[in-house]
Design a protein around this motif. Structure first.
Motif, short mmCIF file in Angstrom:
data_model
loop_
_atom_site.label_atom_id
_atom_site.label_comp_id
_atom_site.label_asym_id
_atom_site.label_seq_id
_atom_site.Cartn_x
_atom_site.Cartn_y
_atom_site.Cartn_z
N GLN A 55 0.81 -1.22 0.00
CA GLN A 55 0.00 0.00 0.00
C GLN A 55 0.85 1.28 0.00
N TRP A 67 0.95 4.07 -1.70
CA TRP A 67 0.17 4.84 -2.66
C TRP A 67 0.92 6.05 -3.19
N GLU A 76 -3.93 13.38 -0.97
CA GLU A 76 -3.69 12.87 0.37
C GLU A 76 -3.82 11.35 0.35
N THR A 77 -2.81 10.64 0.84
CA THR A 77 -2.82 9.17 0.77
C THR A 77 -2.91 8.50 2.14
N SER A 78 -2.84 9.27 3.22
CA SER A 78 -2.78 8.66 4.55
C SER A 78 -4.05 7.88 4.90
N ASP A 79 -5.19 8.28 4.33
CA ASP A 79 -6.44 7.62 4.67
C ASP A 79 -6.92 6.66 3.58
N ILE A 80 -6.08 6.39 2.57
CA ILE A 80 -6.45 5.48 1.50
C ILE A 80 -6.26 4.04 1.98
N THR A 81 -7.29 3.22 1.82
CA THR A 81 -7.24 1.85 2.32
C THR A 81 -6.98 0.81 1.24
N ASP A 92 -9.78 3.23 -3.58
CA ASP A 92 -9.75 4.57 -2.97
C ASP A 92 -8.76 5.46 -3.71
N TRP A 93 -7.60 4.89 -4.04
CA TRP A 93 -6.53 5.64 -4.72
C TRP A 93 -7.02 6.13 -6.09
N ARG A 111 -9.65 8.88 -5.65
CA ARG A 111 -9.06 10.15 -5.22
C ARG A 111 -8.48 10.92 -6.42
#
Length: 449
Positions: free
Chosen positions: A86, A88, A107-112, A116-117, A120
């Motif tokens: 992960q 990202w 912002e990638t910190s909250d991508i699971t 999601d990527w 975004r």
């Protein structure tokens, strides 16, 4: 005066776009290739690398463009660890090496997960699609808003030309195959519904969850791990359970599709799917006691993709046509690939696919490192294309296909170049598919990420 690129892509609405002799296209295509090169050379990092490495400063012939064509593996050159671990931000950096536009920081910190990527980036009008990965790692392809607009336009025009069906909004739309939920596929589906669909009826789609990019990449990674013997037992068990569950859902959805088709048999239908699904649904319709005599006489069909190694009887196409009362002239097939943004419709006379003037075909040697001479007749070799309509990434790609390109007129009367329907993959022919420049290109792209 408009540019060569604009003149060629501007033919998208012309009824005569496939009737332009190759000799008349060649000079304009070379000019358009050079326009694209000069415009994009300093914007796409991989292109700048190839131009410097091969000392190309100008395209004055088709041969000059060959070193600048990207192997299809360039879009698969990201390390799989970026997905598994992960990473990202690193995957975004890799994507930036093949993008024609700077990627908006996300912002990638909250991508699971990768879905999601992708979402975004889509919020910032960077559209990412990927191939199915059926023969290996999935290709990830960046596209722009202009590319989405082109897909809407081209998919309607190419189907109408290849099937003879006018966009009259008078057909019930029947989607009869599981589809990958990626931006390009969604855009194409919506454009076809808007152009050909009867607004009185809700478009039918198989009642099965669409396949997301995340699901596709997970399957590819797991298949590779299973082949290498590194997959954990619980991963294999989960994969097998998921596969069984999806197969059961698919079988049930085929039954629902068959019943829906029978109920709608008096309406003018536009069927869309792949031959495997179409054949199995047609069998179910026959089992219900219905055949071509029961269906509207002006139905049409959009067939996408090949058999994907499905084992069907020799007469499977005739069986589908006869079941749904579809004339041969109302069957549409398209030769294209995710790496391109334009279609090449199958000729209604059969036997070949027509190449639009804004798609420049190249026939290369087996290794893809040199252009084979074109004498105005037919030439066979590795297929490469440059799609002048592509905006979000470089338009040139070396494929894994062996094709025969005919520069002469077709039996249907159109004078433009066409591709015979004897297309095969080198990987299927020889069990391997090595493109000469692939190693250097892949290593460069990985090194920047």
């Amino acid at each position: 005066m408009s540019s060569a690129v604009e003149r060629l892509t501007g033919l998208v609405r012309s009824e005569e776009r496939f009737d332009i002799p190759y000799a008349e296209l060649r000079e304009a295509q070379v000019e358009a290739l050079n326009e694209r090169f000069q415009e994009r050379r300093d914007r796409i990092r991989l292109l700048a690398f190839r131009a410097k490495e091969e000392k190309v400063t100008e395209i004055r012939s088709l041969a000059d463009a060959v070193p600048l064509l990207f192997p299809h593996t360039a879009y698969k050159s990201y390390p799989e660890s970026f997905l598994a671990e992960q990473k990202w931000d690193r995957l975004g950096k890799w994507l930036g090496t093949v993008s024609a536009y700077p990627l908006t920081p996300i912002e990638t910190s909250d991508i699971t997960d990768i879905d999601d990527w992708v979402a975004r980036y889509e919020e910032n009008r960077h559209y990412i699609s990927c191939s199915s990965g059926t023969t290996g790692k999935s290709a990830m392809l960046i596209a722009s808003e202009r590319d989405m607009d082109w897909s809407r336009l081209d998919t309607v025009g190419v189907f109408s030309w290849g099937s003879g069906v006018q966009p009259a909004q008078d057909r019930r739309m029947m989607g009869l195959a599981p589809s990958a939920s990626v931006p390009k596929n969604n855009i194409i589906r919506d454009a076809q519904v808007a152009a050909f669909g009867d607004p009185r009826f809700e478009p039918f789609r198989l009642p099965i969850p669409p396949i997301t990019i995340g699901q596709m990449t997970k399957m590819v990674v797991l298949r590779r791990a299973m082949a290498e013997g590194t997959a954990r037992p619980e991963e294999i068990a989960d994969f097998e359970a998921t596969s069984r569950e999806r197969a059961e859902i698919l079988d049930k959805s085929y039954v629902i599709a068959a019943e829906t088709l029978v109920a709608a048999r008096g309406d003018k239908l536009m069927l869309a799917g792949m031959w495997n699904a179409l054949y199995h649904i047609a069998k179910l319709v026959r089992d219900l006691g219905y055949s071509g005599d029961d269906f509207h006489p002006d139905n049409c069909i959009y067939v996408g993709g090949g058999l994907k190694r499905a084992q069907l009887p020799p007469d499977y196409q005739q069986f589908v046509h006869e079941t749904f009362n579809i004339p041969d002239t109302r069957t549409f097939q398209n030769y294209s690939m995710q790496e391109l943004n334009s279609g090449m419709p199958r000729c209604r006379e059969g036997g070949r696919y027509h190449v639009p003037p804004w798609v420049v075909p190249f026939i290369l040697t087996r290794d893809g490192d040199a252009l084979l001479p074109a004498t105005g007749g037919e030439v066979e070799g590795r297929a490469a294309f440059f799609d002048l309509a592509l905006d979000g990434r470089w338009g040139g790609v070396i494929t894994g296909d062996r094709i025969s390109l005919d520069h002469g007129p077709c039996a249907c009367g159109n004078a433009g170049p066409s591709i015979r329907d004897t297309i095969v993959r080198y990987a299927d022919l020889e069990g391997d598919d090595k493109i000469g420049c692939a190693g250097t290109v892949d290593a460069y792209v990985r090194g920047l990420s």
